[in-house]
Design an enzyme around this catalytic site. Structure first.
Site, PDB file in Angstrom:
ATOM      1  N   ARG A 175     -77.444 -19.148  50.925  1.00 24.24           N
ATOM      2  CA  ARG A 175     -77.271 -20.290  50.019  1.00 24.24           C
ATOM      3  C   ARG A 175     -76.181 -20.008  48.989  1.00 24.24           C
ATOM      4  O   ARG A 175     -75.373 -20.886  48.687  1.00 24.24           O
ATOM      5  CB  ARG A 175     -78.604 -20.597  49.337  1.00 24.24           C
ATOM      6  CG  ARG A 175     -78.558 -21.606  48.207  1.00 24.24           C
ATOM      7  CD  ARG A 175     -79.979 -21.902  47.728  1.00 24.24           C
ATOM      8  NE  ARG A 175     -80.025 -22.414  46.372  1.00 24.24           N
ATOM      9  CZ  ARG A 175     -79.896 -23.691  46.037  1.00 24.24           C
ATOM     10  NH1 ARG A 175     -79.682 -24.596  46.980  1.00 24.24           N
ATOM     11  NH2 ARG A 175     -79.977 -24.072  44.782  1.00 24.24           N
ATOM     12  N   HIS A 203     -81.247 -15.156  50.435  1.00 19.97           N
ATOM     13  CA  HIS A 203     -80.762 -16.112  49.437  1.00 19.97           C
ATOM     14  C   HIS A 203     -79.241 -16.101  49.343  1.00 19.97           C
ATOM     15  O   HIS A 203     -78.635 -17.069  48.859  1.00 19.97           O
ATOM     16  CB  HIS A 203     -81.369 -15.799  48.058  1.00 19.97           C
ATOM     17  CG  HIS A 203     -81.045 -16.807  47.016  1.00 19.97           C
ATOM     18  ND1 HIS A 203     -81.642 -18.050  46.966  1.00 19.97           N
ATOM     19  CD2 HIS A 203     -80.157 -16.785  45.971  1.00 19.97           C
ATOM     20  CE1 HIS A 203     -81.159 -18.737  45.940  1.00 19.97           C
ATOM     21  NE2 HIS A 203     -80.255 -17.987  45.322  1.00 19.97           N
ATOM     22  N   TYR A 241     -79.392 -36.587  39.126  1.00 17.75           N
ATOM     23  CA  TYR A 241     -80.193 -37.101  40.236  1.00 17.75           C
ATOM     24  C   TYR A 241     -79.814 -38.537  40.587  1.00 17.75           C
ATOM     25  O   TYR A 241     -79.753 -38.904  41.755  1.00 17.75           O
ATOM     26  CB  TYR A 241     -81.679 -37.029  39.857  1.00 17.75           C
ATOM     27  CG  TYR A 241     -82.600 -37.508  40.936  1.00 17.75           C
ATOM     28  CD1 TYR A 241     -82.797 -36.772  42.090  1.00 17.75           C
ATOM     29  CD2 TYR A 241     -83.283 -38.709  40.787  1.00 17.75           C
ATOM     30  CE1 TYR A 241     -83.646 -37.203  43.082  1.00 17.75           C
ATOM     31  CE2 TYR A 241     -84.135 -39.158  41.775  1.00 17.75           C
ATOM     32  CZ  TYR A 241     -84.319 -38.405  42.917  1.00 17.75           C
ATOM     33  OH  TYR A 241     -85.155 -38.862  43.898  1.00 17.75           O
ATOM     34  N   ARG A 253     -82.512 -23.834  50.020  1.00 18.36           N
ATOM     35  CA  ARG A 253     -83.427 -22.745  49.696  1.00 18.36           C
ATOM     36  C   ARG A 253     -84.291 -22.448  50.922  1.00 18.36           C
ATOM     37  O   ARG A 253     -84.477 -23.297  51.800  1.00 18.36           O
ATOM     38  CB  ARG A 253     -84.313 -23.125  48.513  1.00 18.36           C
ATOM     39  CG  ARG A 253     -83.550 -23.443  47.235  1.00 18.36           C
ATOM     40  CD  ARG A 253     -84.502 -23.888  46.137  1.00 18.36           C
ATOM     41  NE  ARG A 253     -83.815 -24.112  44.861  1.00 18.36           N
ATOM     42  CZ  ARG A 253     -83.313 -25.274  44.473  1.00 18.36           C
ATOM     43  NH1 ARG A 253     -83.428 -26.347  45.255  1.00 18.36           N
ATOM     44  NH2 ARG A 253     -82.706 -25.389  43.305  1.00 18.36           N
ATOM     45  N   HIS A 263     -79.999 -28.431  41.696  1.00 13.39           N
ATOM     46  CA  HIS A 263     -80.267 -27.711  40.454  1.00 13.39           C
ATOM     47  C   HIS A 263     -80.621 -28.673  39.331  1.00 13.39           C
ATOM     48  O   HIS A 263     -80.050 -29.759  39.230  1.00 13.39           O
ATOM     49  CB  HIS A 263     -79.044 -26.903  40.029  1.00 13.39           C
ATOM     50  CG  HIS A 263     -78.995 -25.560  40.681  1.00 13.39           C
ATOM     51  ND1 HIS A 263     -78.114 -24.584  40.291  1.00 13.39           N
ATOM     52  CD2 HIS A 263     -79.707 -25.025  41.693  1.00 13.39           C
ATOM     53  CE1 HIS A 263     -78.282 -23.499  41.035  1.00 13.39           C
ATOM     54  NE2 HIS A 263     -79.240 -23.751  41.891  1.00 13.39           N
TER      55      HIS A 263
END
Length: 394
Positions: A317, A314, A349, A206, A340
């Site tokens: 990405r 953007h 994660y 980002r 995300h």
């Protein structure tokens, strides 16, 4: 049953001097309340009292006094008190309220809102030329605010936002660059932004993440980028250096080895030696603000020269995400790379596959090598510079 004075087991009914009848009853908190309206006869008033008793028993009763709060006041408090909203999200919500919701519905008490009123609001804005996409965002915000009034604050019996499809938007397909086009775009940018464009795309970063990278975040031996921070712009315009957008944003991303010479050259020429030095800055060493990036970089002219005048930053990405998906890895591993959140954010994660992430980087490396090999063959002149240095792309 009521006695001669109009008393009953739940609440009571009394006759007013006007000849109409008023009910009075205890709410779930034990506090006595007067009915919101009066009734022409005692039997009608008793039926109303029985309905309220049933609502309280079933947990469906709402306090009519709380329903008098105006939408504008409730929505303002909703945004202020909502936990974990990012500054840019707060800015978006307040803009939607200010421009599209409050001028039309802000003065309506919550208890008076109806589906017909919401439908009329949406139709009026569409008639004034508001885009479907913008109205979908406004509708979703209004629906979320009123859902809190239903589920958490017990102000409304049900959400009046019940218009099928009103919260759905179908934005135009965003452009995706090929690796060749991405290299061409990087070549059109100022020298200090050449690596910036490529790293953003190949690492699926980002804007706030790539601009917050420090020298210590690049491991050019392991070919990884560590995302630990992000710049976020507050509504005041102030840049805040803090954690990424979400917990899933904290990640280490593998990059193609073909980017290493490009990044080494950038670090040597444009980045201070300190480990905490920002990797990408403006000409005077300040952080790259999103608000003046287009002007600073000549973005509009650059994308026009590669034949993509509608390209947004953007989309870099977006392009990188598309390339990564083509590597054939699982959705879970792809979302972990992109940073995300999902319903299984914790699982993503903690258990994202390092091998799968490296497979993505290897697949991208092959594409990048094709472009760089083509450049090397097109420019054997020693003046073209060392391998991996920036070279003009035909």
């Amino acid at each position: 049953m009521p006695n001669k004075e109009g008393h009953r087991h739940f609440g009571n009914v009394r006759k007013l001097p006007s000849g109409r009848f008023q009910i009075r009853y205890p709410g779930p908190d034990g506090r006595m309340r007067n009915g919101a309206e009066t009734y022409p006869t005692r039997p009608v008033a008793l039926r109303a009292l029985s309905i309220i008793e049933g609502q309280i028993t079933r947990g469906e009763w709402v306090d009519p006094e709380r329903g008098k709060v105006l939408l504008r006041d409730y929505a303002d408090r909703w945004v202020t008190q909502r936990p974990n909203l990012r500054p840019r999200t707060v800015e978006l919500y307040r803009m939607l309220l200010r421009n599209h919701i409050t001028p039309y519905l802000g003065g309506v008490p919550l208890g008076k809102l109806s589906t017909a009123m919401v439908r009329e609001w949406r139709a009026e804005l569409l008639g004034k030329g508001r885009s479907v996409s913008t109205l979908a965002k406004a509708y979703r915000l209004l629906r979320a605010v009123l859902m809190t009034a239903v589920n958490e604050d017990n102000i409304l019996p049900r959400n009046p936002c019940r218009i099928p499809g009103a919260g759905t938007e179908s934005p135009a397909e965003r452009p995706t660059l090929t690796v060749r086009q991405m290299y061409d775009l990087a070549g059109e940018m100022p020298d200090r932004l050449f690596a910036f464009v490529l790293l953003t795309a190949f690492a699926s970063l980002r804007y706030g993440e790539v601009t917050a990278l420090q020298r210590m975040d690049l491991d050019l031996v392991a070919c990884t980028v560590r995302v630990r921070h992000a710049f976020v712009r507050r509504p005041s315009g102030e840049l805040v250096y803090g954690p990424p957008k979400s917990k899933a944003g904290l990640r280490t991303v593998s990059i193609p080895s073909g980017l290493v010479p490009v990044l080494r050259r950038h670090l040597d020429e444009f980045v201070d030696a300190e480990a905490t030095a920002l990797v990408f800055t403006g000409p005077k060493g300040a952080p790259l603000k999103r608000t003046n990036f287009n002007e600073l970089s000549g973005w509009k002219e650059a994308v026009a020269r590669i034949g993509k005048p509608d390209l947004h930053f953007h989309d870099l990405r977006h392009s990188g995400n598309t390339w990564a998906a083509a590597a054939g890895v699982s959705t879970r591993d792809l979302m972990a790379r992109m940073g995300h959140d999902s319903m299984n954010a914790a699982l993503i994660y903690q258990h994202a596959s390092t091998e799968a992430d490296q497979a993505i980087a290897s697949a991208l490396d092959a594409r990048l090598a094709e472009v760089q090999d083509g450049d090397d063959q097109a420019g054997d002149d020693p003046e073209d510079g060392p391998a991996g240095a920036r070279v003009p792309v035909a």
